[in-house]
Design an enzyme around this catalytic site. Structure first.
Site, PDB file in Angstrom:
ATOM      1  N   GLY A 160      37.444  31.533-130.211  1.00  0.00           N
ATOM      2  CA  GLY A 160      36.599  32.247-129.255  1.00  0.00           C
ATOM      3  C   GLY A 160      35.151  31.777-129.282  1.00  0.00           C
ATOM      4  N   GLY A 161      34.929  30.509-129.681  1.00  0.00           N
ATOM      5  CA  GLY A 161      33.574  29.944-129.702  1.00  0.00           C
ATOM      6  C   GLY A 161      32.742  30.407-130.887  1.00  0.00           C
ATOM      7  N   GLU A 172      32.445  18.349-139.411  1.00  0.00           N
ATOM      8  CA  GLU A 172      32.714  17.212-138.525  1.00  0.00           C
ATOM      9  C   GLU A 172      31.451  16.813-137.786  1.00  0.00           C
ATOM     10  OE1 GLU A 172      36.003  18.453-135.937  1.00  0.00           O
ATOM     11  OE2 GLU A 172      34.617  19.227-134.446  1.00  0.00           O
ATOM     12  N   GLU A 222      42.899  20.434-127.109  1.00  0.00           N
ATOM     13  CA  GLU A 222      41.497  20.352-126.688  1.00  0.00           C
ATOM     14  C   GLU A 222      40.823  19.102-127.260  1.00  0.00           C
ATOM     15  OE1 GLU A 222      40.247  24.953-125.947  1.00  0.00           O
ATOM     16  OE2 GLU A 222      39.687  24.119-127.883  1.00  0.00           O
ATOM     17  N   ARG A 272      49.220  28.735-127.580  1.00  0.00           N
ATOM     18  CA  ARG A 272      49.404  29.970-126.806  1.00  0.00           C
ATOM     19  C   ARG A 272      49.068  29.694-125.357  1.00  0.00           C
ATOM     20  NH1 ARG A 272      43.938  30.682-125.818  1.00  0.00           N
ATOM     21  NH2 ARG A 272      42.588  30.081-127.522  1.00  0.00           N
ATOM     22  N   VAL A 303      43.381  31.178-121.499  1.00  0.00           N
ATOM     23  CA  VAL A 303      42.721  32.017-120.478  1.00  0.00           C
ATOM     24  C   VAL A 303      42.728  31.312-119.108  1.00  0.00           C
ATOM     25  CG1 VAL A 303      40.506  33.041-119.801  1.00  0.00           C
ATOM     26  CG2 VAL A 303      41.227  33.148-122.195  1.00  0.00           C
ATOM     27  N   ARG A 335      35.208  33.052-115.166  1.00  0.00           N
ATOM     28  CA  ARG A 335      35.561  34.200-116.013  1.00  0.00           C
ATOM     29  C   ARG A 335      34.521  35.275-115.754  1.00  0.00           C
ATOM     30  NH1 ARG A 335      37.266  32.373-122.110  1.00  0.00           N
ATOM     31  NH2 ARG A 335      38.412  30.495-121.538  1.00  0.00           N
TER      32      ARG A 335
HETATM   33  P1  ADP Z   1      40.602  29.780-124.351  1.00  0.00           P
HETATM   34  O1  ADP Z   1      40.495  28.501-125.130  1.00  0.00           O
HETATM   35  O2  ADP Z   1      41.938  30.130-123.821  1.00  0.00           O
HETATM   36  O3  ADP Z   1      39.514  29.914-123.397  1.00  0.00           O
HETATM   37  P2  ADP Z   1      39.175  31.342-126.203  1.00  0.00           P
HETATM   38  O4  ADP Z   1      38.992  30.493-127.403  1.00  0.00           O
HETATM   39  O5  ADP Z   1      38.022  31.604-125.326  1.00  0.00           O
HETATM   40  O6  ADP Z   1      40.429  30.844-125.416  1.00  0.00           O
HETATM   41  O7  ADP Z   1      39.804  32.705-126.676  1.00  0.00           O
HETATM   42  C1  ADP Z   1      40.519  33.540-125.819  1.00  0.00           C
HETATM   43  C2  ADP Z   1      40.370  34.934-126.283  1.00  0.00           C
HETATM   44  O8  ADP Z   1      40.844  35.067-127.603  1.00  0.00           O
HETATM   45  C3  ADP Z   1      38.962  35.433-126.309  1.00  0.00           C
HETATM   46  O9  ADP Z   1      39.047  36.787-126.013  1.00  0.00           O
HETATM   47  C4  ADP Z   1      38.528  35.199-127.732  1.00  0.00           C
HETATM   48  O10 ADP Z   1      37.502  36.100-128.066  1.00  0.00           O
HETATM   49  C5  ADP Z   1      39.817  35.459-128.474  1.00  0.00           C
HETATM   50  N1  ADP Z   1      40.011  34.641-129.693  1.00  0.00           N
HETATM   51  C6  ADP Z   1      40.436  33.374-129.752  1.00  0.00           C
HETATM   52  N2  ADP Z   1      40.571  32.943-131.007  1.00  0.00           N
HETATM   53  C7  ADP Z   1      40.240  33.977-131.800  1.00  0.00           C
HETATM   54  C8  ADP Z   1      40.175  34.182-133.212  1.00  0.00           C
HETATM   55  N3  ADP Z   1      40.498  33.240-134.090  1.00  0.00           N
HETATM   56  N4  ADP Z   1      39.778  35.377-133.647  1.00  0.00           N
HETATM   57  C9  ADP Z   1      39.441  36.347-132.782  1.00  0.00           C
HETATM   58  N5  ADP Z   1      39.490  36.223-131.452  1.00  0.00           N
HETATM   59  C10 ADP Z   1      39.867  35.076-130.954  1.00  0.00           C
HETATM   60  P1  ADP Z   2      37.151  27.464-130.697  1.00  0.00           P
HETATM   61  O1  ADP Z   2      38.328  27.578-131.610  1.00  0.00           O
HETATM   62  O2  ADP Z   2      36.149  28.519-130.923  1.00  0.00           O
HETATM   63  O3  ADP Z   2      37.576  27.296-129.278  1.00  0.00           O
HETATM   64  P2  ADP Z   2      36.559  24.596-130.711  1.00  0.00           P
HETATM   65  O4  ADP Z   2      36.666  23.730-131.901  1.00  0.00           O
HETATM   66  O5  ADP Z   2      37.617  24.471-129.683  1.00  0.00           O
HETATM   67  O6  ADP Z   2      36.434  26.114-131.165  1.00  0.00           O
HETATM   68  O7  ADP Z   2      35.147  24.336-130.030  1.00  0.00           O
HETATM   69  C1  ADP Z   2      34.636  25.154-129.006  1.00  0.00           C
HETATM   70  C2  ADP Z   2      33.458  24.447-128.337  1.00  0.00           C
HETATM   71  O8  ADP Z   2      32.425  24.149-129.298  1.00  0.00           O
HETATM   72  C3  ADP Z   2      33.788  23.087-127.739  1.00  0.00           C
HETATM   73  O9  ADP Z   2      34.305  23.190-126.438  1.00  0.00           O
HETATM   74  C4  ADP Z   2      32.440  22.396-127.757  1.00  0.00           C
HETATM   75  O10 ADP Z   2      31.617  22.830-126.718  1.00  0.00           O
HETATM   76  C5  ADP Z   2      31.838  22.886-129.065  1.00  0.00           C
HETATM   77  N1  ADP Z   2      32.173  21.958-130.173  1.00  0.00           N
HETATM   78  C6  ADP Z   2      33.128  22.132-131.105  1.00  0.00           C
HETATM   79  N2  ADP Z   2      33.148  21.087-131.974  1.00  0.00           N
HETATM   80  C7  ADP Z   2      32.178  20.242-131.571  1.00  0.00           C
HETATM   81  C8  ADP Z   2      31.685  18.977-132.050  1.00  0.00           C
HETATM   82  N3  ADP Z   2      32.194  18.389-133.122  1.00  0.00           N
HETATM   83  N4  ADP Z   2      30.660  18.397-131.378  1.00  0.00           N
HETATM   84  C9  ADP Z   2      30.123  18.989-130.289  1.00  0.00           C
HETATM   85  N5  ADP Z   2      30.527  20.151-129.799  1.00  0.00           N
HETATM   86  C10 ADP Z   2      31.545  20.800-130.419  1.00  0.00           C
HETATM   87 MG    MG Z   3      38.757  25.794-128.593  1.00  0.00          MG
END
Ligand code: ADP
Ligand code: ADP
Ligand code: MG
Length: 462
Positions: free
Chosen positions: A164-165, A200, A279, A296, A299, A342
């Site tokens: 979730g970022g 990383e 991703e 899964r 969104v 969104r």
């Molecule tokens: P997508 O990649 O589908 O956009 P997101 O990473 O934004 O998904 O997450 C989708 C939803 O799941 C959001 O409501 C986010 O807050 C929640 N979410 C995703 N991963 C986790 C996690 N590890 N713990 C808690 N909430 C999560």
């Molecule tokens: P989450 O599980 O919260 O979705 P991600 O690893 O998918 O986490 O990363 C979410 C966002 O964070 C990416 O779409 C990107 O914008 C930023 N991000 C993650 N890792 C990196 C990286 N190594 N360098 C730059 N941006 C990153």
């Molecule tokens: Mg992600």
């Protein structure tokens, strides 16, 4: 095929899954917390079970109560949606142990991909490029320092269970790395119940490109093309589109195909079944790096549904029931262009503060090229306990310009009273010349918010 599916989720995705089940003639069971008693998914489902108090830890995250609810209501499968327990290998295993089909990848695959640092290694063995960084989790400051010096700053410290970022931070030098290391671990423990982190390389100004994949139990894996999710605020997606305007065939010959191929190869290495998303981040030169696998429904899956014509939630259910993939890669055609906004109940005029509360009035956009996914209705009280997303507005046009025109028009029609939403902000982005030209990276929103020259946000016109 299943008779009855329990949906272990809430909000718009629970409604989305109920719709797919209805079309497949499958009965549905909703679960809800005490705060969600009047939620749309409860009203729409054939049956509903209360699983506890408002706090997710006492309801939507309680494996025992979900399994009990499924047994009690005689559900033969569970759809986990996204968020909550959707990527929890223990939950998937518990379902199977209790004779309930989990609609997602196998518990073994989920387990292998649960930890982001371990997934990096899997990507490496599938010869998929990963950002330079640690092999597995990093246990000490000293080790983190050594890796950062080796790969060069800036680097990111990321929680292996992040989502979730959340759970990631950028550091630019030794001192900030030393200061951030323990805080990052403590935060990871607090948010995700796991203090493990990895390091990383921070890729500057990347594009977030992800590939939708589908796999059946016979080992067939296909992809449905890419989505560009670079419009993000605090690493959380706000607007997504397909195809990606960045992957221009003239500038980056075959790059689109190469990234998709990498996603399929990784999925093959993981013996992936059901729907998933691989991703990547892509730098300005077209170098791409694996980020994570979302095991899964995503969104933003509707943009892919609009361009390919396939119903991904129905496919998830059919694949989980053991049906083979009826589609071959060469049958997949991506046509036109789709964009998703969104819509969050947040105040863009006040630092995006959550804005829960009573929806006093609601008019949602429609018309040609518009799809709206939501659980919100006039008279609904948006509870403060969960995610702020209240709907997804999706536009579809023959090309990107048409999809933008339709989206801009539809955003002006979205009318809600009682809560604030991100709509005015999305209207402004849709008007931005760089967005219109398709020239943007994951830094777009932050730059936009920092730039004083931007026009003030406009309220919807109706
Ligand atoms: P997508 O990649 O589908 O956009 P997101 O990473 O934004 O998904 O997450 C989708 C939803 O799941 C959001 O409501 C986010 O807050 C929640 N979410 C995703 N991963 C986790 C996690 N590890 N713990 C808690 N909430 C999560
Ligand atoms: P989450 O599980 O919260 O979705 P991600 O690893 O998918 O986490 O990363 C979410 C966002 O964070 C990416 O779409 C990107 O914008 C930023 N991000 C993650 N890792 C990196 C990286 N190594 N360098 C730059 N941006 C990153
Ligand atoms: Mg992600």
């Amino acid at each position: 095929m299943f008779d009855r599916i329990l949906i272990a989720n809430r909000g718009e995705i629970a409604v989305r899954i109920i719709r797919a089940c209805r079309e497949l003639n499958i009965k549905t069971v909703a679960v809800y917390s005490e705060a969600d008693r009047s939620s749309m998914h409860v009203q729409m489902a054939d049956d509903a079970v209360c699983i506890g108090p408002a706090a997710s830890g006492e309801s939507y995250l309680r494996i025992d109560r979900l399994i009990q609810a499924a047994q009690h209501s005689q559900a033969d499968a569970i759809h986990p949606g996204y968020g909550f327990l959707s990527e929890n290998a223990k939950f998937a295993a518990s379902c199977i142990e209790n004779g309930i089909q989990f609609i997602g990848p196998s518990a073994v695959t989920m387990d292998a991909l649960e930890d982001k640092a371990v997934s990096r290694q899997l990507a490496k063995s599938a010869k998929v490029p990963i950002p330079p960084g640690s092999v597995g989790a990093v246990e000490s400051k000293e080790e983190a320092l050594r890796i950062a010096q080796e790969i060069g700053y800036p680097v990111m410290i990321k929680a292996v269970s992040g989502g979730g970022g959340r759970g990631m931070r950028v550091v630019h030098n030794d001192i900030s790395l030393i200061n951030a290391f323990n805080t990052a671990r403590a935060e990871a423990e607090k948010c995700f119940g796991n203090s493990s982190v990895y390091v990383e390389k921070f890729i500057e100004n990347p594009h977030h490109i992800e590939i939708q994949i589908l796999g059946d139990s016979k080992g067939n894996i296909i992809h449905l093309g890419e989505r560009d999710c670079s419009i993000q605020r605090r690493n959380q997606k706000l607007i997504e589109e397909s195809p990606s305007p960045f992957l221009d065939e003239k500038k980056f010959k075959h790059l689109r195909k190469k990234i998709a191929q990498s996603a399929v190869e990784l999925a093959q290495e993981a013996k992936y079944t059901n729907a998933g998303t691989v991703e990547f981040i892509v730098d300005g030169n077209g170098e791409y790096y694996f980020l994570e696998v979302n095991k899964r429904i995503q969104v933003e899956h509707p943009v892919t549904e609009q361009t390919t014509g396939h119903d991904i939630v129905k496919l998830q259910i059919q694949l989980a029931a053991g049906e083979p993939l009826g589609i071959r890669q060469r049958d997949i055609r991506s046509t036109g262009h789709a964009i998703e906004c969104r819509i969050n109940a947040e105040d863009p005029f006040n630092d995006f503060r959550p804005s829960p509360g009573m929806v006093e009035m609601l008019y949602t956009p429609g018309g040609r090229g518009i799809r709206f996914e939501s659980h919100v209705y006039a008279g609904y009280n948006i509870p403060p306990h969960y995610d702020s997303m209240i709907g997804k507005l999706v536009s579809y046009g023959g090309d990107r310009n048409e999809a933008i025109t339709i989206m801009s028009r539809a955003l002006t029609e979205f009318l809600i009273k009682g809560v604030k939403t991100t709509v005015p902000f999305q209207m402004a982005i849709l008007e931005n010349p760089d967005f219109r030209r398709g020239v943007y990276t994951t830094g777009f929103v932050e730059n936009y918010l920092n730039s004083a020259a931007q026009a003030p946000l406009q309220k919807p016109t109706i």
